[in-house]
Design a protein around this motif. Structure first.
Motif, PDB file in Angstrom:
ATOM      1  N   VAL A 166      -5.079   1.782   2.534  1.00  0.00           N
ATOM      2  CA  VAL A 166      -3.882   1.191   1.940  1.00  0.00           C
ATOM      3  C   VAL A 166      -4.019   1.237   0.427  1.00  0.00           C
ATOM      4  O   VAL A 166      -5.026   0.792  -0.124  1.00  0.00           O
ATOM      5  N   LEU A 167      -3.010   1.780  -0.234  1.00  0.00           N
ATOM      6  CA  LEU A 167      -2.971   1.794  -1.691  1.00  0.00           C
ATOM      7  C   LEU A 167      -2.073   0.666  -2.178  1.00  0.00           C
ATOM      8  O   LEU A 167      -0.930   0.530  -1.711  1.00  0.00           O
ATOM      9  N   VAL A 168      -2.565  -0.126  -3.123  1.00  0.00           N
ATOM     10  CA  VAL A 168      -1.791  -1.215  -3.719  1.00  0.00           C
ATOM     11  C   VAL A 168      -1.627  -0.916  -5.204  1.00  0.00           C
ATOM     12  O   VAL A 168      -2.620  -0.760  -5.923  1.00  0.00           O
ATOM     13  N   THR A 169      -0.393  -0.825  -5.660  1.00  0.00           N
ATOM     14  CA  THR A 169      -0.139  -0.553  -7.072  1.00  0.00           C
ATOM     15  C   THR A 169       1.158  -1.214  -7.517  1.00  0.00           C
ATOM     16  O   THR A 169       2.134  -1.262  -6.766  1.00  0.00           O
TER      17      THR A 169
ATOM     18  N   VAL B 189      -7.404   2.735 -13.055  1.00  0.00           N
ATOM     19  CA  VAL B 189      -6.613   3.958 -12.914  1.00  0.00           C
ATOM     20  C   VAL B 189      -7.106   4.693 -11.679  1.00  0.00           C
ATOM     21  O   VAL B 189      -8.309   4.707 -11.403  1.00  0.00           O
ATOM     22  N   VAL B 190      -6.182   5.287 -10.930  1.00  0.00           N
ATOM     23  CA  VAL B 190      -6.576   6.047  -9.744  1.00  0.00           C
ATOM     24  C   VAL B 190      -5.823   7.370  -9.715  1.00  0.00           C
ATOM     25  O   VAL B 190      -4.747   7.496 -10.306  1.00  0.00           O
ATOM     26  N   PRO B 191      -6.356   8.381  -9.013  1.00  0.00           N
ATOM     27  CA  PRO B 191      -5.622   9.641  -8.802  1.00  0.00           C
ATOM     28  C   PRO B 191      -4.606   9.445  -7.679  1.00  0.00           C
ATOM     29  O   PRO B 191      -4.875   9.719  -6.510  1.00  0.00           O
ATOM     30  N   GLN B 192      -3.420   8.966  -8.025  1.00  0.00           N
ATOM     31  CA  GLN B 192      -2.480   8.471  -7.022  1.00  0.00           C
ATOM     32  C   GLN B 192      -2.054   9.532  -6.021  1.00  0.00           C
ATOM     33  O   GLN B 192      -2.018   9.275  -4.808  1.00  0.00           O
ATOM     34  N   LEU B 193      -1.690  10.712  -6.495  1.00  0.00           N
ATOM     35  CA  LEU B 193      -1.208  11.733  -5.563  1.00  0.00           C
ATOM     36  C   LEU B 193      -2.277  12.120  -4.548  1.00  0.00           C
ATOM     37  O   LEU B 193      -1.988  12.302  -3.362  1.00  0.00           O
ATOM     38  N   GLU B 194      -3.523  12.251  -5.012  1.00  0.00           N
ATOM     39  CA  GLU B 194      -4.604  12.595  -4.099  1.00  0.00           C
ATOM     40  C   GLU B 194      -4.849  11.491  -3.081  1.00  0.00           C
ATOM     41  O   GLU B 194      -5.126  11.767  -1.906  1.00  0.00           O
ATOM     42  N   LEU B 195      -4.735  10.247  -3.511  1.00  0.00           N
ATOM     43  CA  LEU B 195      -4.920   9.135  -2.578  1.00  0.00           C
ATOM     44  C   LEU B 195      -3.784   9.063  -1.566  1.00  0.00           C
ATOM     45  O   LEU B 195      -4.006   8.772  -0.387  1.00  0.00           O
ATOM     46  N   LEU B 196      -2.569   9.331  -2.003  1.00  0.00           N
ATOM     47  CA  LEU B 196      -1.432   9.263  -1.088  1.00  0.00           C
ATOM     48  C   LEU B 196      -1.542  10.288   0.026  1.00  0.00           C
ATOM     49  O   LEU B 196      -1.041  10.072   1.136  1.00  0.00           O
ATOM     50  N   ALA B 197      -2.202  11.389  -0.247  1.00  0.00           N
ATOM     51  CA  ALA B 197      -2.398  12.397   0.796  1.00  0.00           C
ATOM     52  C   ALA B 197      -3.290  11.874   1.915  1.00  0.00           C
ATOM     53  O   ALA B 197      -3.278  12.412   3.029  1.00  0.00           O
ATOM     54  N   ARG B 198      -4.060  10.810   1.636  1.00  0.00           N
ATOM     55  CA  ARG B 198      -4.962  10.229   2.640  1.00  0.00           C
ATOM     56  C   ARG B 198      -4.494   8.864   3.133  1.00  0.00           C
ATOM     57  O   ARG B 198      -5.032   8.345   4.115  1.00  0.00           O
ATOM     58  N   ALA B 199      -3.515   8.264   2.453  1.00  0.00           N
ATOM     59  CA  ALA B 199      -3.150   6.871   2.714  1.00  0.00           C
ATOM     60  C   ALA B 199      -2.359   6.711   4.009  1.00  0.00           C
ATOM     61  O   ALA B 199      -1.658   7.625   4.465  1.00  0.00           O
ATOM     62  N   ASP B 200      -2.462   5.516   4.583  1.00  0.00           N
ATOM     63  CA  ASP B 200      -1.688   5.147   5.772  1.00  0.00           C
ATOM     64  C   ASP B 200      -0.539   4.210   5.439  1.00  0.00           C
ATOM     65  O   ASP B 200       0.403   4.086   6.215  1.00  0.00           O
ATOM     66  N   ALA B 201      -0.621   3.539   4.288  1.00  0.00           N
ATOM     67  CA  ALA B 201       0.443   2.629   3.853  1.00  0.00           C
ATOM     68  C   ALA B 201       0.282   2.376   2.363  1.00  0.00           C
ATOM     69  O   ALA B 201      -0.801   2.547   1.793  1.00  0.00           O
ATOM     70  N   VAL B 202       1.388   1.969   1.740  1.00  0.00           N
ATOM     71  CA  VAL B 202       1.400   1.629   0.324  1.00  0.00           C
ATOM     72  C   VAL B 202       2.056   0.264   0.156  1.00  0.00           C
ATOM     73  O   VAL B 202       3.088  -0.015   0.780  1.00  0.00           O
TER      74      VAL B 202
ATOM     75  N   ILE C 296       2.372 -10.873   3.001  1.00  0.00           N
ATOM     76  CA  ILE C 296       1.971  -9.502   2.695  1.00  0.00           C
ATOM     77  C   ILE C 296       1.261  -8.884   3.896  1.00  0.00           C
ATOM     78  O   ILE C 296       1.514  -7.735   4.275  1.00  0.00           O
ATOM     79  N   GLY C 297       0.378  -9.657   4.521  1.00  0.00           N
ATOM     80  CA  GLY C 297      -0.357  -9.163   5.672  1.00  0.00           C
ATOM     81  C   GLY C 297       0.546  -8.836   6.841  1.00  0.00           C
ATOM     82  O   GLY C 297       0.365  -7.806   7.511  1.00  0.00           O
ATOM     83  N   ALA C 298       1.530  -9.692   7.107  1.00  0.00           N
ATOM     84  CA  ALA C 298       2.442  -9.435   8.225  1.00  0.00           C
ATOM     85  C   ALA C 298       3.271  -8.176   7.980  1.00  0.00           C
ATOM     86  O   ALA C 298       3.486  -7.367   8.896  1.00  0.00           O
ATOM     87  N   ALA C 299       3.734  -8.002   6.744  1.00  0.00           N
ATOM     88  CA  ALA C 299       4.500  -6.794   6.420  1.00  0.00           C
ATOM     89  C   ALA C 299       3.632  -5.557   6.539  1.00  0.00           C
ATOM     90  O   ALA C 299       4.071  -4.518   7.043  1.00  0.00           O
ATOM     91  N   LEU C 300       2.392  -5.677   6.110  1.00  0.00           N
ATOM     92  CA  LEU C 300       1.467  -4.549   6.210  1.00  0.00           C
ATOM     93  C   LEU C 300       1.187  -4.205   7.669  1.00  0.00           C
ATOM     94  O   LEU C 300       1.148  -3.021   8.053  1.00  0.00           O
ATOM     95  N   ASP C 301       1.025  -5.212   8.514  1.00  0.00           N
ATOM     96  CA  ASP C 301       0.816  -4.959   9.940  1.00  0.00           C
ATOM     97  C   ASP C 301       1.993  -4.170  10.528  1.00  0.00           C
ATOM     98  O   ASP C 301       1.808  -3.269  11.360  1.00  0.00           O
ATOM     99  N   THR C 302       3.204  -4.513  10.079  1.00  0.00           N
ATOM    100  CA  THR C 302       4.387  -3.822  10.594  1.00  0.00           C
ATOM    101  C   THR C 302       4.368  -2.342  10.247  1.00  0.00           C
ATOM    102  O   THR C 302       4.576  -1.479  11.115  1.00  0.00           O
ATOM    103  N   VAL C 303       4.128  -2.019   8.975  1.00  0.00           N
ATOM    104  CA  VAL C 303       4.197  -0.605   8.592  1.00  0.00           C
ATOM    105  C   VAL C 303       3.003   0.189   9.108  1.00  0.00           C
ATOM    106  O   VAL C 303       3.088   1.416   9.259  1.00  0.00           O
ATOM    107  N   LEU C 304       1.900  -0.500   9.421  1.00  0.00           N
ATOM    108  CA  LEU C 304       0.744   0.208   9.959  1.00  0.00           C
ATOM    109  C   LEU C 304       0.837   0.431  11.468  1.00  0.00           C
ATOM    110  O   LEU C 304       0.362   1.446  11.980  1.00  0.00           O
ATOM    111  N   HIS C 305       1.452  -0.517  12.176  1.00  0.00           N
ATOM    112  CA  HIS C 305       1.364  -0.492  13.644  1.00  0.00           C
ATOM    113  C   HIS C 305       2.691  -0.267  14.360  1.00  0.00           C
ATOM    114  O   HIS C 305       2.689   0.139  15.526  1.00  0.00           O
ATOM    115  N   ASP C 306       3.820  -0.525  13.682  1.00  0.00           N
ATOM    116  CA  ASP C 306       5.119  -0.232  14.280  1.00  0.00           C
ATOM    117  C   ASP C 306       5.432   1.235  13.980  1.00  0.00           C
ATOM    118  O   ASP C 306       5.467   1.639  12.813  1.00  0.00           O
ATOM    119  N   PRO C 307       5.663   2.077  14.966  1.00  0.00           N
ATOM    120  CA  PRO C 307       5.869   3.507  14.704  1.00  0.00           C
ATOM    121  C   PRO C 307       7.166   3.828  13.971  1.00  0.00           C
ATOM    122  O   PRO C 307       7.306   4.914  13.397  1.00  0.00           O
TER     123      PRO C 307
END
Length: 428
Positions: free
Chosen positions: A230-233, A313-326, A380-391
């Motif tokens: 999960v990326l947080v920005t 600072v992070v390499p955002q585009l490279e991380l997004l290629a691996r991320a499951d949620a933002v 925040i956790g409940a919303a994150l659970d939704t985007v991670l586990h609800d297809p």
């Protein structure tokens, strides 16, 4: 070969999309120059970029890099809009106008490409009878958000008339945020919905993504492939108000550490050293190696916490290629970059165009919207659970990703600009 002058504000999120378009134009054999703040443009577009300097408001006190430097953290709604226009957009236009005119005289462009927040580009081009295109790096303006606030809309129109009288053609009448020739929209209707403003001049080209120069090191070896990433920005302009939200997000993420690993963009080091980040606890440990600090080896790997990796600072585009949620502030660039990769979002808009973009995300089904000022770890956790586990959010995000990739991005934008330069306005 044609010449294109990009007029940009001192805003990272507004320059980055233009960089890809400029590169595509150069690859097609055209010449490109910039009018803006040289240090920032060179950092984002490369040292070889031709930049005609445009003084910024408050010149002599260092370059202005974001409109939020002096903005009170608690203003919202019409008050925030008033601040944006009166304290940033209008002074910026007045400060930039002489530099834009000098750039036009020196470079002699066939087309001016003016960012929607660099109003001097549009007004000077209009005054000099040059073809110009709008670079709309956020889709918020297409919604006509002021339609339900007629008094605010009238105030805004009067402000633009007065500005045009000072730096443009007083006889002009069009909205400088919407070129009569071509409006490049870096989104698609699948996310933004139909354009209410801009008419048939709007060309939906999707995100303009290109490789970005970066000197930031990232501890890729610390990523755990067995957990969701999960990326947080909160973007580049919200460090003044982000400490509480980042703390609550980190709490929510640590509560899910058995299945989730987070990378948090923390420019001010507000999270502090994470659990297990004592001496010798991990990469980057050692004197002065707190979050966002380089370790003794200069690697800049952040805190030693393996559940929440905090970095300035992070390499955002490279991380997004691996991320499951933002989890983000609903900044247009961050949202579009996530959705380009089919990554669903938790959006917590703060101000400016962010509530509009957040509504687009939620309306498209590609994420969950929460309230920035009130969301705690549980929310925040409940919303994150939704985007991670609800297809469903992931499926919607992938639908938008397909529309983005089909829109053509920077090469499509370059083709539209090329047609405008050739005089084929109807085809642009």
């Amino acid at each position: 070969m044609s010449r294109f002058l990009f007029v940009v504000p001192p805003l990272v999120g507004h320059i980055n999309p233009a960089v890809g378009v400029a590169a595509a134009l150069v690859a097609r054999g055209h010449r490109v120059a910039w009018a803006g703040e040289p240090a920032l443009v060179h950092r984002l577009a490369g040292r070889d970029a031709t930049v005609h300097p445009c003084p910024q408001p408050g010149a002599g006190r260092g370059p202005a890099t974001e409109p939020d430097a002096a903005r009170p953290a608690d203003i919202r709604g019409p008050e925030a809009l008033r601040f944006l226009w009166e304290r940033f957009l209008v002074p910026l236009a007045e400060a930039m106008a002489p530099g834009v005119r000098q750039a036009v005289g020196a470079f002699r462009p066939d087309v001016v490409v003016a960012d929607q927040q660099a109003l001097a580009g549009a007004l000077v081009a209009e005054d000099l009878r040059l073809p110009w295109a709008t670079s709309a790096t956020t889709s918020a303006e297409f919604t006509d958000a002021l339609a339900s606030m007629p008094r605010v809309a009238a105030w805004n129109e009067a402000l633009l008339r007065d500005l045009r009288a000072r730096i443009g053609d007083p006889a002009g009448s069009g909205d400088p945020r919407f070129s009569p020739h071509l409006v490049l929209a870096f989104s698609t209707p699948e996310l933004a919905g139909p354009a209410v403003r801009g008419g048939d001049r709007v060309r939906w080209v999707g995100p303009s993504l290109t490789a970005r120069p970066s000197t930031a090191a990232f501890p890729w070896e610390r990523l755990d492939p067995g957990r969701s990433l999960v990326l947080v920005t909160l973007g580049t302009a919200n460090t003044d108000v982000g400490a509480r939200f980042l703390d609550q997000a980190a709490r929510a993420l640590r509560a899910r550490a058995d299945r989730v690993q987070a990378v948090v963009v923390d420019p001010e080091g507000t999270l502090g050293p994470g659990p297990g980040s004592g001496p010798g606890s991990g990469p980057g440990s050692g004197p002065g190696s707190g979050p966002g600090c380089s370790g003794t080896d200069g690697s800049g790997t952040g805190s030693g916490d393996r559940d929440v990796i905090a970095l300035p600072v992070v390499p955002q585009l490279e991380l997004l290629a691996r991320a499951d949620a933002v989890v983000c502030h609903a900044g247009h660039n961050t949202v579009c970059e996530a959705l380009w990769h089919g990554v669903p979002l938790v959006v917590a808009p703060i101000r400016d165009d962010q509530p509009v973009v957040a509504a687009q995300v939620a309306g498209a089904g590609a994420g969950v919207r929460i309230r920035f000022g009130r969301a705690g770890a549980d929310t925040i956790g409940a919303a994150l659970d939704t985007v991670l586990h609800d297809p469903r959010p992931r499926a919607a995000a992938r639908t938008i990703a397909r529309s983005f990739r089909g829109a053509g991005g920077a090469p499509a934008a370059a083709l539209h600009l090329e047609r405008l330069a050739d005089g084929r306005k109807d085809e642009a």
